[in-house]
Design a protein around this motif. Sequence first.
Motif, PDB file in Angstrom:
ATOM      1  N   CYS A   1       0.844  -1.191   0.000  1.00 52.22           N
ATOM      2  CA  CYS A   1       0.000   0.000   0.000  1.00 52.22           C
ATOM      3  C   CYS A   1       0.888   1.254   0.000  1.00 52.22           C
ATOM      4  O   CYS A   1       0.664   2.186  -0.765  1.00 52.22           O
ATOM      5  CB  CYS A   1      -0.867  -0.049   1.256  1.00 52.22           C
TER       6      CYS A   1
ATOM      7  N   HIS B   1      -6.490   6.337   5.308  1.00 53.45           N
ATOM      8  CA  HIS B   1      -6.534   5.989   3.890  1.00 53.45           C
ATOM      9  C   HIS B   1      -7.356   6.960   3.050  1.00 53.45           C
ATOM     10  O   HIS B   1      -7.393   6.848   1.840  1.00 53.45           O
ATOM     11  CB  HIS B   1      -7.064   4.563   3.711  1.00 53.45           C
TER      12      HIS B   1
ATOM     13  N   HIS C   1      -8.370  -1.949  -1.960  1.00 51.38           N
ATOM     14  CA  HIS C   1      -7.912  -1.854  -0.572  1.00 51.38           C
ATOM     15  C   HIS C   1      -8.256  -0.486   0.019  1.00 51.38           C
ATOM     16  O   HIS C   1      -8.770  -0.403   1.133  1.00 51.38           O
ATOM     17  CB  HIS C   1      -6.396  -2.104  -0.553  1.00 51.38           C
TER      18      HIS C   1
ATOM     19  N   SER D   1       0.285  -2.921   3.914  1.00 56.08           N
ATOM     20  CA  SER D   1      -0.485  -4.078   3.462  1.00 56.08           C
ATOM     21  C   SER D   1      -0.025  -4.478   2.056  1.00 56.08           C
ATOM     22  O   SER D   1       0.054  -3.639   1.169  1.00 56.08           O
ATOM     23  CB  SER D   1      -1.966  -3.681   3.458  1.00 56.08           C
TER      24      SER D   1
ATOM     25  N   PRO E   1      -0.898   4.715   3.168  1.00 58.72           N
ATOM     26  CA  PRO E   1      -0.291   4.907   4.490  1.00 58.72           C
ATOM     27  C   PRO E   1       0.106   3.620   5.230  1.00 58.72           C
ATOM     28  O   PRO E   1       0.727   3.717   6.287  1.00 58.72           O
ATOM     29  CB  PRO E   1      -1.400   5.625   5.256  1.00 58.72           C
ATOM     30  N   CYS E   2      -0.228   2.445   4.750  1.00 52.91           N
ATOM     31  CA  CYS E   2       0.126   1.242   5.515  1.00 52.91           C
ATOM     32  C   CYS E   2       0.989   0.314   4.662  1.00 52.91           C
ATOM     33  O   CYS E   2       1.268   0.600   3.503  1.00 52.91           O
ATOM     34  CB  CYS E   2      -1.137   0.517   6.016  1.00 52.91           C
TER      35      CYS E   2
HETATM   36 ZN    ZN Z   1      -3.242   0.577   3.180  1.00 51.25          ZN
END
Ligand code: ZN
Length: 84
Positions: free
Chosen positions: A12, A50, A38, A21, A18-19
Motif C-alpha cells: 500500500c 486511507h 484496498h 499491506s 499509508p500502511c
Molecule cells: Zn493501506
Amino acid sequence: MKDVMMMKTMTCEQLGGPCNSPHQGTTADEVIKAQDRHLKEMVGNGDKEHEAALKDMKGRWKNPIKGMGWYRQAKRDFAALPEG
Ligand SMILES: [Zn+2]
C-alpha cells in the motif's frame, strides 16, 4: 502448488498509501487495482488514514494526464521488483 505466473508484491505504501499491506499481482495493473480496492475497503471501514490516498487515487482517474506520471512510476517500480 506452484504458480507459473510471476507474482510480485507491492505494498500500500509503495503505491502512495499509508500502511504496508501487501498486494500481489502478475502485472502492475493488477496491484494497482488491488490497491484501489484496498483503499475503498479501508475507508469503507472508517479508516481515516486511507482517505487522502483514496482521494489521490480518484483524482488520478479524473485527471489522467496528471495521474499518468504516477501510473508510469508504479509500472516502473513494479517492473523493477524481484519476483516473489
Ligand atoms: Zn493501506
